[in-house]
Design a protein around this motif. Structure first.
Motif, PDB file in Angstrom:
ATOM      1  N   GLN A  70       0.825  -1.207   0.000  1.00  0.00           N
ATOM      2  CA  GLN A  70       0.000   0.000   0.000  1.00  0.00           C
ATOM      3  C   GLN A  70       0.860   1.258   0.000  1.00  0.00           C
ATOM      4  O   GLN A  70       0.533   2.253  -0.656  1.00  0.00           O
ATOM      5  N   ILE A  71       1.982   1.216   0.724  1.00  0.00           N
ATOM      6  CA  ILE A  71       2.863   2.381   0.804  1.00  0.00           C
ATOM      7  C   ILE A  71       3.441   2.724  -0.574  1.00  0.00           C
ATOM      8  O   ILE A  71       3.462   3.886  -0.989  1.00  0.00           O
ATOM      9  N   PHE A  72       3.892   1.696  -1.281  1.00  0.00           N
ATOM     10  CA  PHE A  72       4.521   1.921  -2.582  1.00  0.00           C
ATOM     11  C   PHE A  72       3.527   1.868  -3.737  1.00  0.00           C
ATOM     12  O   PHE A  72       3.903   2.079  -4.891  1.00  0.00           O
ATOM     13  N   GLY A  73       2.286   1.559  -3.444  1.00  0.00           N
ATOM     14  CA  GLY A  73       1.242   1.647  -4.456  1.00  0.00           C
ATOM     15  C   GLY A  73       1.237   0.522  -5.473  1.00  0.00           C
ATOM     16  O   GLY A  73       0.823   0.724  -6.612  1.00  0.00           O
ATOM     17  N   PHE A  74       1.722  -0.657  -5.097  1.00  0.00           N
ATOM     18  CA  PHE A  74       1.636  -1.797  -6.015  1.00  0.00           C
ATOM     19  C   PHE A  74       1.019  -2.986  -5.283  1.00  0.00           C
ATOM     20  O   PHE A  74       0.982  -3.034  -4.051  1.00  0.00           O
ATOM     21  N   GLY A  75       0.511  -3.927  -6.066  1.00  0.00           N
ATOM     22  CA  GLY A  75      -0.167  -5.076  -5.492  1.00  0.00           C
ATOM     23  C   GLY A  75       0.663  -6.341  -5.605  1.00  0.00           C
ATOM     24  O   GLY A  75       1.781  -6.342  -6.113  1.00  0.00           O
ATOM     25  N   ILE A  76       0.069  -7.435  -5.158  1.00  0.00           N
ATOM     26  CA  ILE A  76       0.769  -8.722  -5.191  1.00  0.00           C
ATOM     27  C   ILE A  76       1.017  -9.167  -6.629  1.00  0.00           C
ATOM     28  O   ILE A  76       1.981  -9.889  -6.905  1.00  0.00           O
ATOM     29  N   GLY A  77       0.175  -8.704  -7.559  1.00  0.00           N
ATOM     30  CA  GLY A  77       0.375  -9.046  -8.965  1.00  0.00           C
ATOM     31  C   GLY A  77       1.707  -8.518  -9.479  1.00  0.00           C
ATOM     32  O   GLY A  77       2.449  -9.233 -10.154  1.00  0.00           O
ATOM     33  N   ALA A  78       2.006  -7.266  -9.171  1.00  0.00           N
ATOM     34  CA  ALA A  78       3.280  -6.679  -9.582  1.00  0.00           C
ATOM     35  C   ALA A  78       4.444  -7.409  -8.931  1.00  0.00           C
ATOM     36  O   ALA A  78       5.498  -7.610  -9.547  1.00  0.00           O
ATOM     37  N   PHE A  79       4.257  -7.836  -7.686  1.00  0.00           N
ATOM     38  CA  PHE A  79       5.303  -8.573  -6.979  1.00  0.00           C
ATOM     39  C   PHE A  79       5.543  -9.929  -7.641  1.00  0.00           C
ATOM     40  O   PHE A  79       6.686 -10.373  -7.766  1.00  0.00           O
ATOM     41  N   ARG A  80       4.474 -10.576  -8.079  1.00  0.00           N
ATOM     42  CA  ARG A  80       4.608 -11.859  -8.772  1.00  0.00           C
ATOM     43  C   ARG A  80       5.344 -11.678 -10.106  1.00  0.00           C
ATOM     44  O   ARG A  80       6.196 -12.490 -10.471  1.00  0.00           O
ATOM     45  N   ILE A  81       5.004 -10.623 -10.830  1.00  0.00           N
ATOM     46  CA  ILE A  81       5.669 -10.372 -12.111  1.00  0.00           C
ATOM     47  C   ILE A  81       7.159 -10.108 -11.892  1.00  0.00           C
ATOM     48  O   ILE A  81       8.011 -10.639 -12.619  1.00  0.00           O
ATOM     49  N   ALA A  82       7.486  -9.305 -10.878  1.00  0.00           N
ATOM     50  CA  ALA A  82       8.892  -9.032 -10.568  1.00  0.00           C
ATOM     51  C   ALA A  82       9.629 -10.322 -10.210  1.00  0.00           C
ATOM     52  O   ALA A  82      10.756 -10.557 -10.663  1.00  0.00           O
ATOM     53  N   GLY A  83       8.990 -11.159  -9.398  1.00  0.00           N
ATOM     54  CA  GLY A  83       9.591 -12.441  -9.038  1.00  0.00           C
ATOM     55  C   GLY A  83       9.791 -13.322 -10.251  1.00  0.00           C
ATOM     56  O   GLY A  83      10.804 -14.026 -10.369  1.00  0.00           O
ATOM     57  N   GLY A  84       8.841 -13.282 -11.177  1.00  0.00           N
ATOM     58  CA  GLY A  84       8.949 -14.066 -12.399  1.00  0.00           C
ATOM     59  C   GLY A  84      10.108 -13.609 -13.263  1.00  0.00           C
ATOM     60  O   GLY A  84      10.834 -14.427 -13.837  1.00  0.00           O
ATOM     61  N   ILE A  85      10.320 -12.304 -13.347  1.00  0.00           N
ATOM     62  CA  ILE A  85      11.434 -11.768 -14.129  1.00  0.00           C
ATOM     63  C   ILE A  85      12.778 -12.178 -13.518  1.00  0.00           C
ATOM     64  O   ILE A  85      13.706 -12.594 -14.220  1.00  0.00           O
ATOM     65  N   LEU A  86      12.865 -12.093 -12.189  1.00  0.00           N
ATOM     66  CA  LEU A  86      14.095 -12.506 -11.512  1.00  0.00           C
ATOM     67  C   LEU A  86      14.374 -13.989 -11.723  1.00  0.00           C
ATOM     68  O   LEU A  86      15.519 -14.398 -11.950  1.00  0.00           O
ATOM     69  N   LEU A  87      13.323 -14.794 -11.654  1.00  0.00           N
ATOM     70  CA  LEU A  87      13.488 -16.229 -11.875  1.00  0.00           C
ATOM     71  C   LEU A  87      13.892 -16.518 -13.317  1.00  0.00           C
ATOM     72  O   LEU A  87      14.649 -17.455 -13.582  1.00  0.00           O
ATOM     73  N   THR A  88      13.375 -15.737 -14.257  1.00  0.00           N
ATOM     74  CA  THR A  88      13.745 -15.916 -15.659  1.00  0.00           C
ATOM     75  C   THR A  88      15.241 -15.722 -15.857  1.00  0.00           C
ATOM     76  O   THR A  88      15.900 -16.498 -16.563  1.00  0.00           O
ATOM     77  N   ILE A  89      15.791 -14.696 -15.211  1.00  0.00           N
ATOM     78  CA  ILE A  89      17.233 -14.439 -15.295  1.00  0.00           C
ATOM     79  C   ILE A  89      18.015 -15.611 -14.724  1.00  0.00           C
ATOM     80  O   ILE A  89      19.015 -16.071 -15.296  1.00  0.00           O
ATOM     81  N   THR A  90      17.544 -16.132 -13.578  1.00  0.00           N
ATOM     82  CA  THR A  90      18.204 -17.286 -12.963  1.00  0.00           C
ATOM     83  C   THR A  90      18.138 -18.501 -13.877  1.00  0.00           C
ATOM     84  O   THR A  90      19.129 -19.234 -14.031  1.00  0.00           O
ATOM     85  N   ALA A  91      16.975 -18.737 -14.489  1.00  0.00           N
ATOM     86  CA  ALA A  91      16.806 -19.892 -15.378  1.00  0.00           C
ATOM     87  C   ALA A  91      17.738 -19.797 -16.577  1.00  0.00           C
ATOM     88  O   ALA A  91      18.337 -20.803 -16.993  1.00  0.00           O
ATOM     89  N   ILE A  92      17.885 -18.611 -17.138  1.00  0.00           N
ATOM     90  CA  ILE A  92      18.785 -18.425 -18.289  1.00  0.00           C
ATOM     91  C   ILE A  92      20.229 -18.715 -17.890  1.00  0.00           C
ATOM     92  O   ILE A  92      20.984 -19.349 -18.635  1.00  0.00           O
ATOM     93  N   ASP A  93      20.614 -18.274 -16.680  1.00  0.00           N
ATOM     94  CA  ASP A  93      21.964 -18.563 -16.187  1.00  0.00           C
ATOM     95  C   ASP A  93      22.186 -20.062 -16.021  1.00  0.00           C
ATOM     96  O   ASP A  93      23.285 -20.569 -16.244  1.00  0.00           O
ATOM     97  N   MET A  94      21.136 -20.775 -15.606  1.00  0.00           N
ATOM     98  CA  MET A  94      21.250 -22.221 -15.411  1.00  0.00           C
ATOM     99  C   MET A  94      21.336 -22.957 -16.746  1.00  0.00           C
ATOM    100  O   MET A  94      22.084 -23.931 -16.886  1.00  0.00           O
ATOM    101  N   LEU A  95      20.578 -22.506 -17.725  1.00  0.00           N
ATOM    102  CA  LEU A  95      20.561 -23.164 -19.027  1.00  0.00           C
ATOM    103  C   LEU A  95      21.785 -22.808 -19.867  1.00  0.00           C
ATOM    104  O   LEU A  95      22.239 -23.608 -20.686  1.00  0.00           O
ATOM    105  N   HIS A  96      22.316 -21.598 -19.651  1.00  0.00           N
ATOM    106  CA  HIS A  96      23.497 -21.153 -20.405  1.00  0.00           C
ATOM    107  C   HIS A  96      24.509 -20.574 -19.421  1.00  0.00           C
ATOM    108  O   HIS A  96      24.638 -19.350 -19.304  1.00  0.00           O
ATOM    109  N   PRO A  97      25.223 -21.428 -18.708  1.00  0.00           N
ATOM    110  CA  PRO A  97      26.190 -20.954 -17.704  1.00  0.00           C
ATOM    111  C   PRO A  97      27.264 -20.071 -18.334  1.00  0.00           C
ATOM    112  O   PRO A  97      27.672 -20.284 -19.477  1.00  0.00           O
TER     113      PRO A  97
END
Length: 223
Positions: A70-97
Motif C-alpha cells: 500500500q505504501i509503494f502503491g503496487f499489489g501482489i500481482g506486480a510482486f509476482r511479475i517481478a519475481g517471475g522476471i528474476l526467476l527468468t534471469i536465474t533460469a537463463i543462467d542455469m541453461l546457459h552458464p
C-alpha cells in the motif's frame, strides 16, 4: 468448541500451510544445483544468509500485512511479475552458464537473497499465505486477545519451522543428490533450469492475471 480450542487447532494448520506453499524440497533441489561450484564454507554461509533473509521477509509481512504494498502503491500481482522476471534471469543462467572467467572467483555469484530467499523460500505465494493466516488469526481472536496471540504465535512458529526445514534441506542437499554423479548433476541442472523458467513464466502469467482486471476497470473508467 471454545475459541481457545479453535486457536490450538489453527496452529498446525498454519504450520502445514506455510511449509506446503514454501516447498522446502524444491528449495533444496535448487540450492544443490546452484551451489555445485561453491566451497563447503560458502555453501553454509549461503544457506544461513538465505534463511536469515527469509525470516526477516516473512516476519515483516506477518506483522505488517500488505502495508508495504500500500505504501509503494503496487499489489501482489506486480510482486509476482517481478519475481517471475528474476526467476527468468536465474533460469537463463542455469541453461546457459557463463564461462569460468566471467564469474566470481569461485565460479558463482551470491544467490542467498535472489533467488533462494526470494522467490524460493519466501516467495509471493508464501508471503500471501502468511498475510492471510495472520488476518485469519485476528478474525479468529475477535475481541479475545489471548486467542489472537495464540493463533498469531502459531503463524510465526510456522514461519520458523518452515525456514528451519528449508535450511536443513539446503545444508543436506549435497548428500541427497550425491548419487547422481557429475553427469547426473549437469542433467539435473538443465532440467531444473527448464522447470525454473516454467515457474517464472507462470509467476508472470499469474501476476498479469492479478493486475489485468484493475487495468481493464481503469481503462473503462477512462472512456
Amino acid at each position: 468448541m471454545t475459541d481457545l480450542s479453535l486457536a490450538l487447532e489453527y496452529i498446525p494448520l498454519a504450520i502445514i500451510s506455510i511449509i506446503a506453499i514454501s516447498n522446502p524440497i524444491s528449495t533444496a533441489t535448487m540450492f544443490n544445483v546452484l551451489t555445485e561450484k561453491m566451497s563447503e564454507e560458502r555453501k553454509h554461509q549461503t544457506a544461513v544468509k538465505a534463511s536469515r533473509f527469509s525470516l526477516y521477509i516473512l516476519v515483516f509481512f506477518a506483522l505488517t500485512g500488505m502495508l508495504i504494498f500500500q505504501i509503494f502503491g503496487f499489489g501482489i500481482g506486480a510482486f509476482r511479475i517481478a519475481g517471475g522476471i528474476l526467476l527468468t534471469i536465474t533460469a537463463i543462467d542455469m541453461l546457459h552458464p557463463k564461462p569460468e572467467g566471467l564469474t566470481d572467483n569461485d565460479g558463482t555469484r551470491d544467490i542467498s537473497l535472489i533467488p533462494m530467499a526470494i522467490p524460493f523460500i519466501s516467495g509471493p505465494g508464501t508471503i500471501v499465505t502468511t498475510v492471510v493466516l495472520m488476518s485469519g488469526a485476528q478474525d479468529l481472536g475477535g475481541g479475545d486477545t489471548l486467542v489472537w496471540l495464540l493463533a498469531s504465535a502459531g503463524v510465526l512458529l510456522g514461519i520458523v519451522i518452515t525456514i528451519a526445514v528449508s535450511y536443513l534441506g539446503m545444508t543436506e542437499s549435497e548428500r541427497v543428490f550425491r548419487f547422481l554423479g557429475e553427469g547426473g548433476e549437469k542433467a539435473l541442472s538443465k532440467l531444473m533450469g527448464l522447470i525454473v523458467l516454467a515457474i517464472a513464466i507462470q509467476f508472470i502469467i499469474n501476476g498479469i492475471g492479478d493486475v489485468l482486471p484493475d487495468l481493464v476497470r481503469k481503462g473503462m473508467e477512462a472512456l
